[in-house]
Design a protein around this motif. Sequence first.
Motif, PDB file in Angstrom:
ATOM      1  N   ALA A  35     -83.953  17.956 -19.043  1.00 25.27           N
ATOM      2  CA  ALA A  35     -83.368  18.423 -20.036  1.00 25.27           C
ATOM      3  C   ALA A  35     -83.367  19.619 -20.464  1.00 25.27           C
ATOM      4  O   ALA A  35     -84.459  20.368 -19.866  1.00 25.27           O
ATOM      5  N   VAL A  36     -82.651  20.318 -21.244  1.00 19.70           N
ATOM      6  CA  VAL A  36     -82.543  21.543 -21.677  1.00 19.70           C
ATOM      7  C   VAL A  36     -82.509  21.692 -23.188  1.00 19.70           C
ATOM      8  O   VAL A  36     -81.567  21.133 -23.516  1.00 19.70           O
ATOM      9  N   VAL A  37     -83.397  22.594 -23.759  1.00 23.27           N
ATOM     10  CA  VAL A  37     -83.186  22.856 -25.328  1.00 23.27           C
ATOM     11  C   VAL A  37     -82.693  24.366 -25.341  1.00 23.27           C
ATOM     12  O   VAL A  37     -83.564  25.113 -24.849  1.00 23.27           O
ATOM     13  N   HIS A  38     -81.685  24.408 -26.179  1.00 21.12           N
ATOM     14  CA  HIS A  38     -81.324  25.836 -26.493  1.00 21.12           C
ATOM     15  C   HIS A  38     -81.558  25.825 -28.041  1.00 21.12           C
ATOM     16  O   HIS A  38     -80.959  25.203 -29.026  1.00 21.12           O
ATOM     17  N   CYS A  39     -82.824  26.661 -28.675  1.00 21.06           N
ATOM     18  CA  CYS A  39     -83.286  26.720 -29.708  1.00 21.06           C
ATOM     19  C   CYS A  39     -82.873  28.081 -30.634  1.00 21.06           C
ATOM     20  O   CYS A  39     -83.135  29.302 -29.825  1.00 21.06           O
TER      21      CYS A  39
END
Length: 111
Positions: A35-39
């Motif tokens: 998973a990747v989180v772009h915050c």
Amino acid sequence: MTPYSFDPMAVAVDWLDAYRAGDVDAILDLHADDAVVHCGCSGVQTVTGRAALRAYWTDHLRKYPAGTLDDLNPSDDRTVISYATSAGVMSAALAFDPSGRIKVVDCRPLP
């Protein structure tokens, strides 16, 4: 809408419930291994990898505890959930892998 073998709206609500409970392990269990989180909460950052995601969520839960659900909407390839935090209303677009785990989170404050 893309047909799923799972309910993406239910996964989004489970994600918010885990977030509201401050349960890092439950949040991570909902994410795919890659998973990747772009915050965009306080500057833009991209987080990948289990250790980095754990550190991100541990810090994020402390700084921006989640409150009530604001809105929940499906789209063609993701589910968008908005919710109250200590910093205002946030929006998270969740994309899923075929098994129903969160593959990508794009979160940002609502204007």
